[in-house]
Design a protein around this motif. Sequence first.
Motif, PDB file in Angstrom:
ATOM      1  N   SER A 145       0.799  -1.237   0.000  1.00  0.00           N
ATOM      2  CA  SER A 145       0.000   0.000   0.000  1.00  0.00           C
ATOM      3  C   SER A 145       0.825   1.278   0.000  1.00  0.00           C
ATOM      4  O   SER A 145       0.327   2.327  -0.414  1.00  0.00           O
ATOM      5  CB  SER A 145      -0.919   0.020   1.232  1.00  0.00           C
ATOM      6  OG  SER A 145      -0.165  -0.200   2.413  1.00  0.00           O
ATOM      7  N   ASN A 146       2.082   1.203   0.431  1.00  0.00           N
ATOM      8  CA  ASN A 146       2.895   2.415   0.573  1.00  0.00           C
ATOM      9  C   ASN A 146       3.901   2.533  -0.570  1.00  0.00           C
ATOM     10  O   ASN A 146       5.099   2.562  -0.374  1.00  0.00           O
ATOM     11  CB  ASN A 146       3.611   2.408   1.931  1.00  0.00           C
ATOM     12  CG  ASN A 146       4.157   3.783   2.284  1.00  0.00           C
ATOM     13  OD1 ASN A 146       3.479   4.785   2.097  1.00  0.00           O
ATOM     14  ND2 ASN A 146       5.367   3.828   2.785  1.00  0.00           N
ATOM     15  N   ASP A 147       3.374   2.597  -1.788  1.00  0.00           N
ATOM     16  CA  ASP A 147       4.193   2.619  -3.004  1.00  0.00           C
ATOM     17  C   ASP A 147       3.442   3.461  -4.025  1.00  0.00           C
ATOM     18  O   ASP A 147       2.251   3.244  -4.255  1.00  0.00           O
ATOM     19  CB  ASP A 147       4.373   1.172  -3.488  1.00  0.00           C
ATOM     20  CG  ASP A 147       5.169   1.072  -4.783  1.00  0.00           C
ATOM     21  OD1 ASP A 147       4.646   1.503  -5.840  1.00  0.00           O
ATOM     22  OD2 ASP A 147       6.289   0.544  -4.756  1.00  0.00           O
ATOM     23  N   ASP A 148       4.126   4.424  -4.630  1.00  0.00           N
ATOM     24  CA  ASP A 148       3.442   5.350  -5.551  1.00  0.00           C
ATOM     25  C   ASP A 148       2.746   4.620  -6.692  1.00  0.00           C
ATOM     26  O   ASP A 148       1.613   4.960  -7.062  1.00  0.00           O
ATOM     27  CB  ASP A 148       4.450   6.356  -6.130  1.00  0.00           C
ATOM     28  CG  ASP A 148       4.919   7.375  -5.102  1.00  0.00           C
ATOM     29  OD1 ASP A 148       4.508   7.268  -3.933  1.00  0.00           O
ATOM     30  OD2 ASP A 148       5.684   8.279  -5.476  1.00  0.00           O
ATOM     31  N   GLN A 149       3.405   3.613  -7.268  1.00  0.00           N
ATOM     32  CA  GLN A 149       2.818   2.909  -8.412  1.00  0.00           C
ATOM     33  C   GLN A 149       1.612   2.068  -7.989  1.00  0.00           C
ATOM     34  O   GLN A 149       0.640   1.922  -8.747  1.00  0.00           O
ATOM     35  CB  GLN A 149       3.879   2.035  -9.100  1.00  0.00           C
ATOM     36  CG  GLN A 149       5.062   2.817  -9.653  1.00  0.00           C
ATOM     37  CD  GLN A 149       4.650   3.935 -10.604  1.00  0.00           C
ATOM     38  OE1 GLN A 149       3.673   3.827 -11.336  1.00  0.00           O
ATOM     39  NE2 GLN A 149       5.398   5.031 -10.585  1.00  0.00           N
ATOM     40  N   VAL A 150       1.676   1.522  -6.781  1.00  0.00           N
ATOM     41  CA  VAL A 150       0.541   0.771  -6.235  1.00  0.00           C
ATOM     42  C   VAL A 150      -0.639   1.719  -5.990  1.00  0.00           C
ATOM     43  O   VAL A 150      -1.782   1.419  -6.353  1.00  0.00           O
ATOM     44  CB  VAL A 150       0.948   0.034  -4.935  1.00  0.00           C
ATOM     45  CG1 VAL A 150      -0.281  -0.550  -4.230  1.00  0.00           C
ATOM     46  CG2 VAL A 150       1.951  -1.074  -5.240  1.00  0.00           C
ATOM     47  N   ILE A 151      -0.362   2.866  -5.401  1.00  0.00           N
ATOM     48  CA  ILE A 151      -1.416   3.854  -5.109  1.00  0.00           C
ATOM     49  C   ILE A 151      -2.109   4.297  -6.400  1.00  0.00           C
ATOM     50  O   ILE A 151      -3.350   4.353  -6.465  1.00  0.00           O
ATOM     51  CB  ILE A 151      -0.821   5.075  -4.360  1.00  0.00           C
ATOM     52  CG1 ILE A 151      -0.359   4.665  -2.950  1.00  0.00           C
ATOM     53  CG2 ILE A 151      -1.831   6.226  -4.278  1.00  0.00           C
ATOM     54  CD1 ILE A 151       0.544   5.687  -2.273  1.00  0.00           C
TER      55      ILE A 151
END
Length: 311
Positions: A145-151
């Motif tokens: 959850s704490n990843d720009d691409q995931v967000i």
Amino acid sequence: MDKQQLIDCHERIKPFIHKTPVLTSRLINKIAGTHLYFKCENFQRMGAFKMRGAANAIMQLTDEQKQNGVVTHSSGNFAQALSLSAQSLGIKAYIVMPSSAPQVKKEAVKGYGGHLIECEPNLEARELASQQIVEKHGATFIHPSNDDQVILGQGTACKELLELHPDLDFVVTPVGGGGLIAGCALSAHYFGNNCKTIGGEPFEVDDAYRSLKSGKIETNATTNTIADGLKTQLGDRNFPIIQKHVDEIIRVTEEEIIAAMRLIWERLKIVCEPSSAVALAAVLKKKNKFKDKKVGIVISGGNVDLSHLPF
């Protein structure tokens, strides 16, 4: 993260995800006193919204990174998402899961070709096991959850919802690690028409609620909730987005979660997991806030252990 990044992300992952349906129920609308639009990510590949972020994160890796594979730690849904995304793209996925994770989710990870590593059910053990795999295999760690691409990937769920219903007043999501609500808040900001983002969170794991109040990332001393997907905490990539773009987090009791879950099963005729029901529970709890408004609800997933239903 800007509007164009969300658009590019959505185009990139479209071949690897389902465009999930949006359902309505006149009876639930009547009970809630509002107009609800359920974005059914329980119909997503591997059964949850996390397929979106996992696919996007893997697709953004370099060729060298792809060769060495990816690793994550997850209690379930992101584990499955990364396994399936990696399999779809021909990449190896190492998945660290707590021994207490539902058996159905462990089996699913194996079924999607993920290499399962079990650890003690605490964050320290998960992080240590992941770090050891990074050092041993050169795999790239992808945070659930704490990843720009995931967000960005998770935000495409709300983008699709707003493409169908551009006049929503609110979008409501569950809050666990913060990737879904952060991504949806960005989409509501860029693609909505003054659309506000609201989170639903169990009282038993109300770290995000407390984090917004204190202005710093809080943790949970205990995680005694039926919503097993919401036991994680916010991170430094998603928390600033949540601070800026999320209006409120509404806390709900275990009884309210179970009642909302039952309502979804009975009236929408769909399988949703307890974590997903938290968003509807939040709307039912604060009926005055949502009265006669148009409200999008993200049903985040449907990976539930049918032998342990709460009703």
